[in-house]
Design a protein around this motif. Structure first.
Motif, PDB file in Angstrom:
ATOM      1  N   PRO A  50       0.783  -1.239   0.000  1.00  0.00           N
ATOM      2  CA  PRO A  50       0.000   0.000   0.000  1.00  0.00           C
ATOM      3  C   PRO A  50       0.821   1.298   0.000  1.00  0.00           C
ATOM      4  O   PRO A  50       0.390   2.298  -0.552  1.00  0.00           O
ATOM      5  CB  PRO A  50      -0.844  -0.083   1.271  1.00  0.00           C
ATOM      6  CG  PRO A  50      -0.671  -1.436   1.808  1.00  0.00           C
ATOM      7  CD  PRO A  50       0.461  -2.112   1.121  1.00  0.00           C
ATOM      8  N   GLU A  51       2.006   1.276   0.589  1.00  0.00           N
ATOM      9  CA  GLU A  51       2.805   2.504   0.656  1.00  0.00           C
ATOM     10  C   GLU A  51       3.563   2.795  -0.638  1.00  0.00           C
ATOM     11  O   GLU A  51       3.968   3.921  -0.886  1.00  0.00           O
ATOM     12  CB  GLU A  51       3.821   2.420   1.817  1.00  0.00           C
ATOM     13  CG  GLU A  51       3.211   2.221   3.172  1.00  0.00           C
ATOM     14  CD  GLU A  51       2.984   0.749   3.531  1.00  0.00           C
ATOM     15  OE1 GLU A  51       2.636   0.496   4.694  1.00  0.00           O
ATOM     16  OE2 GLU A  51       3.136  -0.145   2.667  1.00  0.00           O
ATOM     17  N   VAL A  52       3.789   1.780  -1.441  1.00  0.00           N
ATOM     18  CA  VAL A  52       4.505   1.939  -2.707  1.00  0.00           C
ATOM     19  C   VAL A  52       3.476   2.307  -3.774  1.00  0.00           C
ATOM     20  O   VAL A  52       2.456   1.634  -3.916  1.00  0.00           O
ATOM     21  CB  VAL A  52       5.256   0.647  -3.089  1.00  0.00           C
ATOM     22  CG1 VAL A  52       5.943   0.791  -4.435  1.00  0.00           C
ATOM     23  CG2 VAL A  52       6.267   0.281  -2.001  1.00  0.00           C
ATOM     24  N   LYS A  53       3.756   3.366  -4.522  1.00  0.00           N
ATOM     25  CA  LYS A  53       2.784   3.883  -5.495  1.00  0.00           C
ATOM     26  C   LYS A  53       3.425   4.022  -6.882  1.00  0.00           C
ATOM     27  O   LYS A  53       4.571   4.452  -7.005  1.00  0.00           O
ATOM     28  CB  LYS A  53       2.291   5.271  -5.091  1.00  0.00           C
ATOM     29  CG  LYS A  53       1.886   5.421  -3.642  1.00  0.00           C
ATOM     30  CD  LYS A  53       0.452   5.086  -3.444  1.00  0.00           C
ATOM     31  CE  LYS A  53       0.030   5.453  -2.023  1.00  0.00           C
ATOM     32  NZ  LYS A  53      -0.837   4.517  -1.440  1.00  0.00           N
ATOM     33  N   ILE A  54       2.643   3.700  -7.890  1.00  0.00           N
ATOM     34  CA  ILE A  54       3.034   3.995  -9.273  1.00  0.00           C
ATOM     35  C   ILE A  54       2.448   5.355  -9.623  1.00  0.00           C
ATOM     36  O   ILE A  54       1.257   5.597  -9.408  1.00  0.00           O
ATOM     37  CB  ILE A  54       2.506   2.931 -10.251  1.00  0.00           C
ATOM     38  CG1 ILE A  54       3.123   1.565  -9.943  1.00  0.00           C
ATOM     39  CG2 ILE A  54       2.782   3.345 -11.702  1.00  0.00           C
ATOM     40  CD1 ILE A  54       2.477   0.423 -10.691  1.00  0.00           C
ATOM     41  N   ILE A  55       3.273   6.220 -10.151  1.00  0.00           N
ATOM     42  CA  ILE A  55       2.850   7.552 -10.576  1.00  0.00           C
ATOM     43  C   ILE A  55       2.876   7.570 -12.106  1.00  0.00           C
ATOM     44  O   ILE A  55       3.929   7.347 -12.712  1.00  0.00           O
ATOM     45  CB  ILE A  55       3.797   8.650 -10.026  1.00  0.00           C
ATOM     46  CG1 ILE A  55       4.020   8.510  -8.511  1.00  0.00           C
ATOM     47  CG2 ILE A  55       3.320  10.026 -10.429  1.00  0.00           C
ATOM     48  CD1 ILE A  55       2.803   8.716  -7.660  1.00  0.00           C
ATOM     49  N   GLU A  56       1.704   7.797 -12.709  1.00  0.00           N
ATOM     50  CA  GLU A  56       1.609   7.854 -14.167  1.00  0.00           C
ATOM     51  C   GLU A  56       1.298   9.281 -14.588  1.00  0.00           C
ATOM     52  O   GLU A  56       0.197   9.781 -14.337  1.00  0.00           O
ATOM     53  CB  GLU A  56       0.521   6.914 -14.675  1.00  0.00           C
ATOM     54  CG  GLU A  56       0.859   5.456 -14.513  1.00  0.00           C
ATOM     55  CD  GLU A  56      -0.181   4.535 -15.120  1.00  0.00           C
ATOM     56  OE1 GLU A  56      -1.378   4.917 -15.218  1.00  0.00           O
ATOM     57  OE2 GLU A  56       0.201   3.417 -15.497  1.00  0.00           O
ATOM     58  N   PRO A  57       2.249   9.949 -15.230  1.00  0.00           N
ATOM     59  CA  PRO A  57       2.013  11.338 -15.621  1.00  0.00           C
ATOM     60  C   PRO A  57       1.053  11.446 -16.796  1.00  0.00           C
ATOM     61  O   PRO A  57       0.900  10.505 -17.578  1.00  0.00           O
ATOM     62  CB  PRO A  57       3.411  11.818 -16.026  1.00  0.00           C
ATOM     63  CG  PRO A  57       4.098  10.587 -16.510  1.00  0.00           C
ATOM     64  CD  PRO A  57       3.561   9.466 -15.651  1.00  0.00           C
ATOM     65  N   LYS A  58       0.381  12.575 -16.873  1.00  0.00           N
ATOM     66  CA  LYS A  58      -0.412  12.881 -18.061  1.00  0.00           C
ATOM     67  C   LYS A  58       0.555  13.456 -19.084  1.00  0.00           C
ATOM     68  O   LYS A  58       1.195  14.482 -18.846  1.00  0.00           O
ATOM     69  CB  LYS A  58      -1.520  13.876 -17.727  1.00  0.00           C
ATOM     70  CG  LYS A  58      -2.585  13.258 -16.845  1.00  0.00           C
ATOM     71  CD  LYS A  58      -3.740  14.192 -16.581  1.00  0.00           C
ATOM     72  CE  LYS A  58      -4.743  13.483 -15.684  1.00  0.00           C
ATOM     73  NZ  LYS A  58      -5.713  14.384 -15.101  1.00  0.00           N
ATOM     74  N   VAL A  59       0.662  12.777 -20.199  1.00  0.00           N
ATOM     75  CA  VAL A  59       1.623  13.151 -21.239  1.00  0.00           C
ATOM     76  C   VAL A  59       0.876  13.854 -22.359  1.00  0.00           C
ATOM     77  O   VAL A  59      -0.140  13.368 -22.850  1.00  0.00           O
ATOM     78  CB  VAL A  59       2.355  11.900 -21.769  1.00  0.00           C
ATOM     79  CG1 VAL A  59       3.357  12.291 -22.853  1.00  0.00           C
ATOM     80  CG2 VAL A  59       3.045  11.161 -20.619  1.00  0.00           C
TER      81      VAL A  59
END
Length: 183
Positions: free
Chosen positions: A11-20
């Motif tokens: 839960p503490e590890v997150k994937i960050i997906e930018p808006k490109v």
């Protein structure tokens, strides 16, 4: 938000997906925004150091962590592709010794937030990779520890093409059960 947050098995590890935003000229995205990042992970962090590594195919770096001056890391690939791993090293955590892994690449532009208390490592899947990471604390050699990449208790299924290329410190890593950890 200028990015979306994807949950992982930890839960503490997150994937960050930018808006490109892209067109015939190329692309643009905001790779970091302090306010939005704090909202996404639920706390404000301060990054004090940026690092850049270049590695060839099958180089495996990690699994590294610091027992004092624990580092949170925001990692991403700007050229190439890696299989990126985070391991919970907090002995009091219900997820102690569990790991999550994700492919990060220049193409998918994903970032991974690895909070303090987690070991981190990656193996290069492309011919070469340029890997960037921001850290929340400085690196101190005397506090660095390493979990061996092939710890049978972790049983990480590294997507290797032959034997990994390792640094001496990574070959000398300890198993999770023998490693100095966080309480």
């Amino acid at each position: 938000m200028k990015f979306s947050v994807v949950a992982t098995s930890l839960p503490e590890v997150k994937i960050i997906e930018p808006k490109v935003f892209g067109d015939e000229r190329g692309f643009f995205f905001e790779s970091f925004n302090e306010q939005e990042f704090a909202e996404a992970i639920g706390e404000r962090v301060t990054f004090v150091q940026d690092n850049h590594s270049r590695s060839a195919r099958n180089v495996l770096r990690g699994l590294h962590y610091q027992i004092e001056h624990a580092q949170g890391k925001l990692v991403r690939v700007v050229a190439g592709e890696v299989f990126d791993v985070a391991v919970d090293m907090r002995r009091s955590s219900p997820n102690f010794g569990k790991w999550t892994a994700h492919v990060l690449s220049a193409d998918n532009k994903r970032q991974l937030w690895i909070p303090p208390g987690f070991a981190h490592g990656f193996v290069v899947l492309s011919e070469t990779t340029d890997f960037l990471y921001k850290t929340t604390d400085y690196w101190f050699a005397e506090h660095e520890r390493c979990v061996v990449w092939d710890d049978p208790d972790l049983a990480i299924n590294w997507p290797l093409d032959g034997e990994p290329v390792l640094a001496a410190k990574d070959m000398a890593g300890k198993r999770v059960v023998d490693a100095q950890t966080y309480e």
